[in-house]
Design an enzyme around this catalytic site. Structure first.
Site, PDB file in Angstrom:
ATOM      1  N   LYS A  36      33.018 101.707  80.091  1.00  0.00           N
ATOM      2  CA  LYS A  36      32.687 100.281  80.234  1.00  0.00           C
ATOM      3  C   LYS A  36      33.355  99.642  81.453  1.00  0.00           C
ATOM      4  O   LYS A  36      32.824  98.687  82.001  1.00  0.00           O
ATOM      5  CB  LYS A  36      33.041  99.520  78.962  1.00  0.00           C
ATOM      6  N   ARG A 131      41.852  92.226  66.174  1.00  0.00           N
ATOM      7  CA  ARG A 131      40.502  92.149  66.735  1.00  0.00           C
ATOM      8  C   ARG A 131      39.594  92.752  65.673  1.00  0.00           C
ATOM      9  O   ARG A 131      39.601  92.282  64.540  1.00  0.00           O
ATOM     10  CB  ARG A 131      40.430  92.864  68.097  1.00  0.00           C
TER      11      ARG A 131
HETATM   12  C1  LIG Z   1      37.808  99.426  75.937  1.00  0.00           C
HETATM   13  C2  LIG Z   1      38.081 100.192  74.734  1.00  0.00           C
HETATM   14  C3  LIG Z   1      38.827 101.384  74.815  1.00  0.00           C
HETATM   15  C4  LIG Z   1      39.409 101.913  76.110  1.00  0.00           C
HETATM   16  O1  LIG Z   1      40.514 101.159  76.518  1.00  0.00           O
HETATM   17  P1  LIG Z   1      41.330 101.479  77.858  1.00  0.00           P
HETATM   18  O2  LIG Z   1      42.541 100.666  77.740  1.00  0.00           O
HETATM   19  O3  LIG Z   1      40.448 101.116  78.997  1.00  0.00           O
HETATM   20  O4  LIG Z   1      41.648 102.933  77.863  1.00  0.00           O
HETATM   21  C5  LIG Z   1      39.028 102.077  73.633  1.00  0.00           C
HETATM   22  N1  LIG Z   1      38.537 101.634  72.461  1.00  0.00           N
HETATM   23  C6  LIG Z   1      37.810 100.500  72.347  1.00  0.00           C
HETATM   24  C7  LIG Z   1      37.280 100.087  71.023  1.00  0.00           C
HETATM   25  C8  LIG Z   1      37.565  99.739  73.484  1.00  0.00           C
HETATM   26  O5  LIG Z   1      36.852  98.605  73.365  1.00  0.00           O
END
Ligand SMILES: *Cc1c(COP(=O)(O)O)cnc(C)c1O
Length: 359
Positions: A36, A131
């Site tokens: 993402k 969250r």
């Molecule tokens: C964005 C996200 C991640 C990855 O997080 P990073 O800090 O970029 O490694 C993992 N799990 C969920 C649910 C996320 O939304």
């Protein structure tokens, strides 16, 4: 070459992935590559797969669609809770989705039955970040409900910490997730293939050998893309931080007083800017603005350049202290942090150039 542009070194992304995958595999943990941060850019997804991630994950269905269109057949996890009414698209494009709402899971189950292909669910559990996820104390009850739906397969449980509440992963909160996995195993004598945590901030516990043994999957975006853990400002051992670089062009150079003249109101973004009087300064404007990038997410490669601020279409830089004699039309380079990368890959005004070697 076109500016503004994002230069992307896929080799560095693959190498970062390898480093992280090898650390995690030594601890019995598989790595999910989270795309993402680059809006699901298929070339980056492929570089992650080359580096050994077990599957991909993204928070936007449009990004997943983009990767499928580019021919990526690896399993993809939908990382954001699906929307009611979107079950058909989710089941079609994603192999796995994270969930916390029974009503949504029922819809996914209908979809699974219709397709004769159960959709894989990861039940999210909130261990404190506040969250997404069912509360830790309600987890078993939720599992009981999910098992009644025949069109979904409970693939595992997961949690996320840090992104919203800033909660730091510890042996204690990761242990809570592990303890639920053990309880589920006992109560339902279920195979629970996946116990998933994220994101990058969880790597420290693995490095320190403190991740509970039940955790067998970690979801990583920032660590792979930028070799950093922004929750602590840490650089990850053995990774490179410059797989991405931003290049933008100077469209004005002038010496000007550092204080504005006139009656001050709010700027274009509703803030009242504050200025420091540093006399006459040599300043450059670049053709890139807040519509394209979060200013806090970019750092000039020339450490003597200071970002003064910006508006939708310009960023104003102080170049007085630089040893370089910059001219109109010169390109300036910037290192990126996660918010910078996220915003730049979202902007249709920034082109992407793939480089082999370091720029
Ligand atoms: C964005 C996200 C991640 C990855 O997080 P990073 O800090 O970029 O490694 C993992 N799990 C969920 C649910 C996320 O939304």
């Amino acid at each position: 070459m076109d500016t503004p542009r994002l230069e992307i070194n896929l080799m560095k992304i693959t190498n970062n992935t390898r480093t992280i995958v090898s650390l995690c595999e030594n601890n019995g943990i598989g790595v999910v590559g989270v795309t993402k941060g680059v809006s699901g850019m298929p070339q980056v997804a492929k570089a992650m797969l080359d580096g050994g991630v077990c599957c991909l994950a993204d928070a936007r269905i449009q990004n997943i669609k983009k990767m499928r269109k580019a021919g990526i057949a690896a399993p993809i996890m939908m990382l954001r809770l699906p929307r009611i009414g979107n079950a058909s698209q989710i089941a079609h494009l994603a192999d796995i989705s994270v969930n916390s709402e029974r009503h949504m899971i029922r819809q996914l189950s209908h979809e699974g039955l219709k397709r004769n292909q159960p959709h894989n669910i990861i039940l999210m559990i909130d261990v404190g970040d506040r969250r997404e996820g069912v509360l830790f104390s309600r987890a078993l009850e939720s599992i009981d409900q999910i098992l009644a739906f025949k069109g979904v397969q409970l693939m595992g449980i997961g949690t996320n910490v840090g992104c919203y509440g800033g909660v730091i992963p510890t042996e204690k909160n990761m242990g809570q997730l592990a303890s639920i996995a053990i309880k589920i195993h006992k109560a339902f004598s279920l195979p629970l293939p996946v116990v998933s945590v994220g994101g990058t901030n969880c790597l420290k516990l693995i490095e320190d050998g403190k991740m509970p043994a039940e955790i067998n999957q970690i979801r990583i975006g920032e660590g792979i893309l930028l070799g950093r853990d922004s929750s602590t400002g840490r650089v990850l051992p053995g990774t490179e931080q410059d797989a991405f670089q931003l290049v933008a062009e100077i469209v004005e150079i002038k010496s000007k007083p550092s204080l504005p003249m006139g009656i001050l109101g709010k700027d274009a973004f509703g803030h009242t800017p504050v200025f420091k009087n540093r006399g006459i300064r040599k300043r450059a404007l670049i053709a890139l603005g807040k519509q394209d990038v979060r200013l806090s997410g970019m750092i000039p490669v020339d450490a003597h350049i200071k970002i003064l601020g910006g508006s939708s279409d310009y960023i104003v830089l102080d170049i007085s202290d630089s040893a370089q004699n910059y001219r109109l039309g010169d390109s300036l380079r910037f290192h990126l942090l996660y918010p910078g990368l996220l915003s730049l890959t979202t902007s249709p005004y920034v082109s992407h150039v793939f480089t082999e070697d370091s720029p």
